[in-house]
Design a protein around this motif. Sequence first.
Motif, PDB file in Angstrom:
ATOM      1  N   LYS A  46       0.813  -1.220   0.000  1.00 31.89           N
ATOM      2  CA  LYS A  46       0.000   0.000   0.000  1.00 31.89           C
ATOM      3  C   LYS A  46       0.845   1.268   0.000  1.00 31.89           C
ATOM      4  O   LYS A  46       0.655   2.158  -0.832  1.00 31.89           O
ATOM      5  CB  LYS A  46      -0.942   0.012   1.219  1.00 31.89           C
ATOM      6  CG  LYS A  46      -1.862  -1.198   1.296  1.00 31.89           C
ATOM      7  CD  LYS A  46      -2.732  -1.171   2.542  1.00 31.89           C
ATOM      8  CE  LYS A  46      -1.967  -1.190   3.845  1.00 31.89           C
ATOM      9  NZ  LYS A  46      -1.222  -2.428   4.110  1.00 31.89           N
ATOM     10  N   SER A  47       1.780   1.347   0.944  1.00 29.33           N
ATOM     11  CA  SER A  47       2.580   2.573   1.048  1.00 29.33           C
ATOM     12  C   SER A  47       3.453   2.748  -0.193  1.00 29.33           C
ATOM     13  O   SER A  47       3.656   3.868  -0.663  1.00 29.33           O
ATOM     14  CB  SER A  47       3.466   2.540   2.297  1.00 29.33           C
ATOM     15  OG  SER A  47       2.660   2.490   3.447  1.00 29.33           O
ATOM     16  N   THR A  48       3.958   1.652  -0.703  1.00 31.87           N
ATOM     17  CA  THR A  48       4.775   1.723  -1.917  1.00 31.87           C
ATOM     18  C   THR A  48       3.941   2.300  -3.058  1.00 31.87           C
ATOM     19  O   THR A  48       4.393   3.197  -3.777  1.00 31.87           O
ATOM     20  CB  THR A  48       5.284   0.312  -2.289  1.00 31.87           C
ATOM     21  OG1 THR A  48       5.990  -0.230  -1.169  1.00 31.87           O
ATOM     22  CG2 THR A  48       6.202   0.355  -3.497  1.00 31.87           C
ATOM     23  N   LEU A 167      -3.774   9.786   1.752  1.00 27.47           N
ATOM     24  CA  LEU A 167      -3.670   9.673   3.200  1.00 27.47           C
ATOM     25  C   LEU A 167      -3.290   8.243   3.567  1.00 27.47           C
ATOM     26  O   LEU A 167      -4.085   7.327   3.404  1.00 27.47           O
ATOM     27  CB  LEU A 167      -5.018  10.025   3.834  1.00 27.47           C
ATOM     28  CG  LEU A 167      -5.604  11.395   3.486  1.00 27.47           C
ATOM     29  CD1 LEU A 167      -7.103  11.428   3.732  1.00 27.47           C
ATOM     30  CD2 LEU A 167      -4.906  12.478   4.291  1.00 27.47           C
ATOM     31  N   ASP A 168      -2.060   8.058   4.062  1.00 30.42           N
ATOM     32  CA  ASP A 168      -1.600   6.718   4.430  1.00 30.42           C
ATOM     33  C   ASP A 168      -1.819   6.530   5.931  1.00 30.42           C
ATOM     34  O   ASP A 168      -1.053   7.035   6.741  1.00 30.42           O
ATOM     35  CB  ASP A 168      -0.122   6.569   4.048  1.00 30.42           C
ATOM     36  CG  ASP A 168       0.331   5.112   4.009  1.00 30.42           C
ATOM     37  OD1 ASP A 168      -0.444   4.235   4.440  1.00 30.42           O
ATOM     38  OD2 ASP A 168       1.460   4.859   3.542  1.00 30.42           O
ATOM     39  N   GLU A 169      -2.862   5.849   6.289  1.00 27.18           N
ATOM     40  CA  GLU A 169      -3.225   5.614   7.695  1.00 27.18           C
ATOM     41  C   GLU A 169      -3.352   6.908   8.495  1.00 27.18           C
ATOM     42  O   GLU A 169      -2.754   7.038   9.566  1.00 27.18           O
ATOM     43  CB  GLU A 169      -2.182   4.715   8.375  1.00 27.18           C
ATOM     44  CG  GLU A 169      -2.038   3.349   7.766  1.00 27.18           C
ATOM     45  CD  GLU A 169      -3.064   2.353   8.289  1.00 27.18           C
ATOM     46  OE1 GLU A 169      -3.981   2.769   9.033  1.00 27.18           O
ATOM     47  OE2 GLU A 169      -2.964   1.186   7.934  1.00 27.18           O
TER      48      GLU A 169
ATOM     49  N   SER B 147       7.909  -2.566   5.917  1.00 23.52           N
ATOM     50  CA  SER B 147       6.703  -1.735   5.890  1.00 23.52           C
ATOM     51  C   SER B 147       6.377  -1.293   7.323  1.00 23.52           C
ATOM     52  O   SER B 147       6.928  -1.827   8.284  1.00 23.52           O
ATOM     53  CB  SER B 147       5.546  -2.529   5.305  1.00 23.52           C
ATOM     54  OG  SER B 147       5.005  -3.401   6.265  1.00 23.52           O
ATOM     55  N   GLY B 148       5.459  -0.332   7.449  1.00 26.98           N
ATOM     56  CA  GLY B 148       5.094   0.202   8.756  1.00 26.98           C
ATOM     57  C   GLY B 148       4.661  -0.873   9.745  1.00 26.98           C
ATOM     58  O   GLY B 148       5.126  -0.918  10.883  1.00 26.98           O
ATOM     59  N   GLY B 149       3.791  -1.756   9.295  1.00 29.00           N
ATOM     60  CA  GLY B 149       3.282  -2.800  10.178  1.00 29.00           C
ATOM     61  C   GLY B 149       4.348  -3.842  10.505  1.00 29.00           C
ATOM     62  O   GLY B 149       4.372  -4.387  11.603  1.00 29.00           O
TER      63      GLY B 149
HETATM   64 MG   LIG Z   1       2.301   1.097   4.818  1.00 25.16          MG
END
Ligand SMILES: [Mg+2]
Lengths: 281, 281
Positions: A46-48, A167-169, B147-149
């Motif tokens: 997702k973030s990528t 908007l990432d989280e 990743s964040g998680g």
């Molecule tokens: Mg992420």
Amino acid sequence: MSIILDKISCKYETDMINEHYALKCITAKIEDGEFIGVIGHTGSGKSTLMQILNGLVVPSGGSVYYNGEDIHEKNYNLYKLRSEVGMVFQYPEHQLFETTVFRDVCFGPKNLGWSKKEIELSAFEALFQMGIESELYYQSPFDLSGGQKRRVAIAGVLAMKPKVLILDEPAVGLDPMGKRNILDKIAEIKAERNCTVILVSHSMDDIADYVNRVWVLDDGKLIIDASVKEVFSHKRDLEEIGLAVPQITSIMHMLKDKGLVVNTNVTTIDEAKMEILRKLR
Amino acid sequence: MIKAENIVYEYIRRDEEGNVEGIDRVLDGISLDVQTGEFIAVIGHNGSGKSTFARNLNRLLTPTEGSLWIDGLNSDDMENTWKIRQSTGMVFQNPDNQIISSVVEEDVGFGPENMGVPTDDIWKRVEDALNAVDMIKYRSYSPNKLSGGQKQRVAIAGVLAMHPKCIILDEATAMLDPQGRLETLQTVKALNKMEKITIILITQDMEEVIYADKVFVMDHGKITMSGTPREIFTNEEALKECQLDLPQALKLANELRKEGIDITEGLLTAEELVDAICQLY
Ligand SMILES: [Mg+2]
Ligand SMILES: Nc1ncnc2c1ncn2[C@@H]1O[C@H](COP(=O)(O)OP(=O)(O)OP(=O)(O)O)[C@@H](O)[C@H]1O
Ligand SMILES: Nc1ncnc2c1ncn2[C@@H]1O[C@H](COP(=O)(O)OP(=O)(O)OP(=O)(O)O)[C@@H](O)[C@H]1O
Ligand SMILES: [Mg+2]
């Protein structure tokens, strides 16, 4: 005006022998004024994908077209892209750096060539919309609590009045009422300015309450691109890839398992209330 | 395990020259008692003082006034710093603040190594902890490339590997996908039940509060409510005034009651709501 993702893939160099594809051949289209939700398990990409959309990460294959132009072309004006496509990062610390909260929120609009008055007005408005108390305006953003930092990071992007808001989280760490207010505010701004919003979230409840269309990522692949109702009708499939249905939907399933014949394609409290009343009355 | 008597914490703000600009009283007379083996949830609005309180428990900060004992050790005494950090493991709100090493497994092993755990044991602990958070595949990765998680999972593993008597989770599950969050909470609950590890869970997710034996509500540096989750969740209005809310199932229950449906009072979980609805049918 639109954003088109044409067979995007993204490879990261890992320290391992194997290279890792964080995204695998993603094709999709976003029209102006859409509100898209992006869900997917930890590490699904997702973030990528969001960083590719605003030109921070270059895909290893495929192209992103913003209003018909390939944003990863050599001569493309990425500077202009970033002034139109605003992004709130998953960890707000990654975008706070000025000496005071107010200066931090002014930073984005300053780069847009606005007058001082316009910049400051926009910054005040954004700070106010995010519910940041005025005592904090002249404090260092690093001395804020987690949720306060998050609010300042969102304000900094909103102050630029972007056409596309990624908007990432954004709601992580916000208190429940603050989260409601801020997501409501974003929906309101979206309606007012007809901008496009892309919301990455692990909260299925928020996705159900706010977005129109959902992308489901699984291990770098876009496996579903459909309406909220459609996506959350696949309870078992979602659970298999680390996701879930909204709490409310899961309550409807539990009722059904107990023999109460209710419609399980319900995602909000209001809908659930009506459906249960219909059964009980 | 923890005993706080009227603790006060003040942040001192200084300008560039080091002159005191202001004093913020962030903890304002906190008194509480946590027994060994209790599972505590701490909730409260952004900036209410939750993380500051947690930092006091880990002796990253020490109270400006009042007294605090952790595992029988007085936090006033500098000599106790090390012992306190061994008995209370903390997972921070932002995992970046916690990453020390450039390889995941070394990062997780850092805590136990510092505690003088024999090498063979360290590896066993690291493996168990990484398995518990489903990150064993990434043992030789660099934490910065996750990743964040995934980072959040590694941070949790780091604390699990220390086998502390008390685990403090400061919004540590906020970035996890729904399944990951459920599994982490179940792991934590199991440690609490089987090994009597004291848990302090700081969260903005009202669904997580259900796991706790006892809840403390913080509001502007004070504890304004405490009780079992069932007790805390009976008062929707009071919670909303503190910027908090009810879990989804209980919101639905209240909506149904407003429509005149006679749903049993004092519910807590979705299962209980489902049973209550089925009884009426
Ligand atoms: Mg992420
Ligand atoms: N290093 C610091 N220097 C000065 N003030 C600080 C510092 N850290 C936090 N504060 C202030 O102390 C108050 C409490 O912060 P704290 O981080 O404990 O809140 P919190 O309850 O954890 O909030 P959140 O839910 O947003 O994480 C806030 O008003 C914050 O601005
Ligand atoms: N800088 C990097 N170098 C190498 N691999 C990376 C890098 N950043 C991310 N990855 C890997 O790419 C995959 C996708 O990461 P990404 O951050 O896009 O996931 P995500 O869906 O945002 O996850 P989360 O929900 O945990 O935030 C993960 O497996 C991650 O380990
Ligand atoms: Mg905090």
